[in-house]
Design an enzyme around this catalytic site. Structure first.
Site, PDB file in Angstrom:
ATOM      1  CG  ASP A   1     -40.000  -5.086 -25.002  1.00 16.42           C
ATOM      2  OD1 ASP A   1     -39.656  -3.224 -25.053  1.00 16.42           O
ATOM      3  OD2 ASP A   1     -41.047  -4.802 -23.986  1.00 16.42           O
TER       4      ASP A   1
ATOM      5  CG  HIS B   1     -42.585  -1.102 -20.738  1.00 12.97           C
ATOM      6  ND1 HIS B   1     -41.284  -1.074 -20.884  1.00 12.97           N
ATOM      7  CD2 HIS B   1     -42.802  -1.668 -21.320  1.00 12.97           C
ATOM      8  CE1 HIS B   1     -40.892  -1.859 -21.956  1.00 12.97           C
ATOM      9  NE2 HIS B   1     -41.993  -2.222 -22.127  1.00 12.97           N
TER      10      HIS B   1
ATOM     11  CB  CYS C   1     -41.057   1.327 -27.035  1.00 16.63           C
ATOM     12  SG  CYS C   1     -41.477   1.088 -28.557  1.00 16.63           S
TER      13      CYS C   1
END
Lengths: 306, 306
Positions: free
Chosen positions: A13, A206, A237
């Site tokens: 990620d 996040h 993302c």
């Protein structure tokens, strides 16, 4: 809660949204540094379309380059059966599937409706088990969608209950775009907890709106067994506008350790690794511990401090 | 808790460590914007030695330039009787005194021992009352000292009990160097609460190690009536090495409002003011809401977002 498990997601990620593609050897260094610091569960790669996420095109090479060990769990992220097949042909220990809480984000992220993503995620868990590996599922955009706005918690709870039928290793709630606040985290984890029996809960935050660490602490208080974080606070993302970094592993470890919650990970080693990563990326990363330093300063590392 | 009071400290704690001195007119704009957004309690200046803190040399001019109103509480920070006399010659509504939890920091910050700072703070509250104003006291370095390391919570509780004898408007616990974690905040506020009767508690956090908003939420849960924050997340202490910004007002408002805790302050107006301040300072400020935007986007402000 006197201990909690950390999943380091920096190599997946963390990197997937970076404009510059890191060499495979550098990714392997990053993962090996994390293992050396005590991390025992790591997202190592995602097996997705390399044209859509070029940073992950070397997923097979990353897996092949990692040490052969069962002392660390390597997690491969997959969005469909094709990805699961690719991942299962490597030495990943665990498949991470993604069910998305909103149709708009599900369609952009993985070309599925929310309902389709639930069915695909369950089949991925079945595939993992059939191959003798484990499988877990993350409910993405669980606290808000970049396109649809608010997500109905009833829908997330119903998704979790449906996903529990596949008996995954765990179910995670992900705040993909960093909109959650602690009260929301506690409420949703409490409801999901009641809906999925004994399946452990992981939480993924996040820090887009500066609430990430508050949410992580709230998740721990609500009974999450595992937290995701990213070395240096890298992240974002590719399919979620304005999504920024995951919560930084270094900063999370500081909060947990100073609260008496053990993780098995050496904070000073991770601070050093975060500084190495910052040099690799050629810019300061969001993690604040690497600038502020531990407190009280560790004897072995206090030379440069105040 | 369905509402909480915010003290905007950007014009004092936010600016005092800045290398470039802001013109008085710009400080007045900053304070007036905050008032227009709904802030009702503001640290407007500190009355300290201008040779030691040149950014605050215009304290009297700032006070003279502010609107005459009793709808907003103007707070002047003072460290000794001389400062209190200066402040009381202006239209400040309230004196903010500082008692320091460690001797080393007390000496560097204000040339007093910790015990002396308690006595001076009590006298400042007496002076405020004698002049028909209010007086409150902040216990600085309450969660850790940049020079002495850990601070004994027993000492902080004893200080709070001693300070309560002066019956200040409130007693605040300040994490001057940003080392606190939520469990520590809850424990210390709980103990101070039990030691000071009905005197309200304020909490003051810096986000040096990314724990600031988690601490603010913990303080609210522990019963703090008031939180300090700084527009844009400006801040730092000239006498505390590596101290960085206060928790950003914009980000705190986002967390509180989305949790159903009212503040009376317009978040979108504060985001706009934070962006103005960022232009004034010529650099991005730590506040994340000004980059990420509100969620769900406010109808009037959603044009630029996703």
């Amino acid at each position: 809660m006197t201990s909690i498990e950390i999943v380091e997601v920096g190599a997946r990620d963390g990197l997937q949204n970076e404009p510059d593609i890191l060499p495979t050897a550098t990714k392997l260094q990053m993962i090996n540094f994390a293992i050396a610091a005590g991390v025992r569960r790591i997202e190592t790669a995602s097996f997705v379309n390399p044209r859509r996420v070029p940073q992950m095109a070397d997923a097979e090479d990353v897996m092949a380059g990692l040490p052969d060990t069962d002392a660390v769990t390597y997690i491969g992220l997959v969005l469909n059966e094709r990805g699961a097949e690719r991942a299962l042909a490597t030495k990943v220990h665990e498949l991470g599937a993604v069910a998305v809480a909103s149709d708009s984000f599900a369609m952009r992220n993985q070309g599925q409706t929310s309902a389709e993503s639930v069915e695909v995620a369950k089949r991925i868990v079945d595939m993992a088990k059939a191959a003798g590996r484990s499988g877990q599922i993350t409910i993405s955009a669980a606290f808000g969608c970049p396109f649809d706005g608010e997500v109905d918690p009833d829908h997330v709870v119903a998704m979790a209950a449906a996903l529990a039928e596949a008996n995954p290793r765990e179910i995670a709630l992900a705040d993909t775009i960093g909109v959650a606040v602690p009260s929301q985290v506690k409420a949703l984890i409490g409801r999901v907890r009641a809906a999925i029996g004994t399946i452990p809960i992981r939480a993924h935050f996040h820090n887009t709106r500066n609430t990430g660490l508050a949410n992580a602490w709230a998740a721990l208080e609500a009974g999450a067994a595992t937290l995701d974080s990213s070395l240096g606070g890298l992240g974002g993302c590719p399919f979620a506008p304005k999504a920024t970094g995951n919560i930084p592993t270094e900063d999370l470890l500081y909060l947990l350790h100073r609260s008496g919650v053990a993780t098995g990970i050496d904070l000073d080693a991770m601070i050093g690794t975060g500084q190495w990563l910052s040099n690799v990326m050629g810019r300061p990363l969001p993690a604040m511990l690497s600038r502020a330093g531990n407190f009280p300063p560790s004897p072995a590392h206090s030379g440069a401090g105040a």
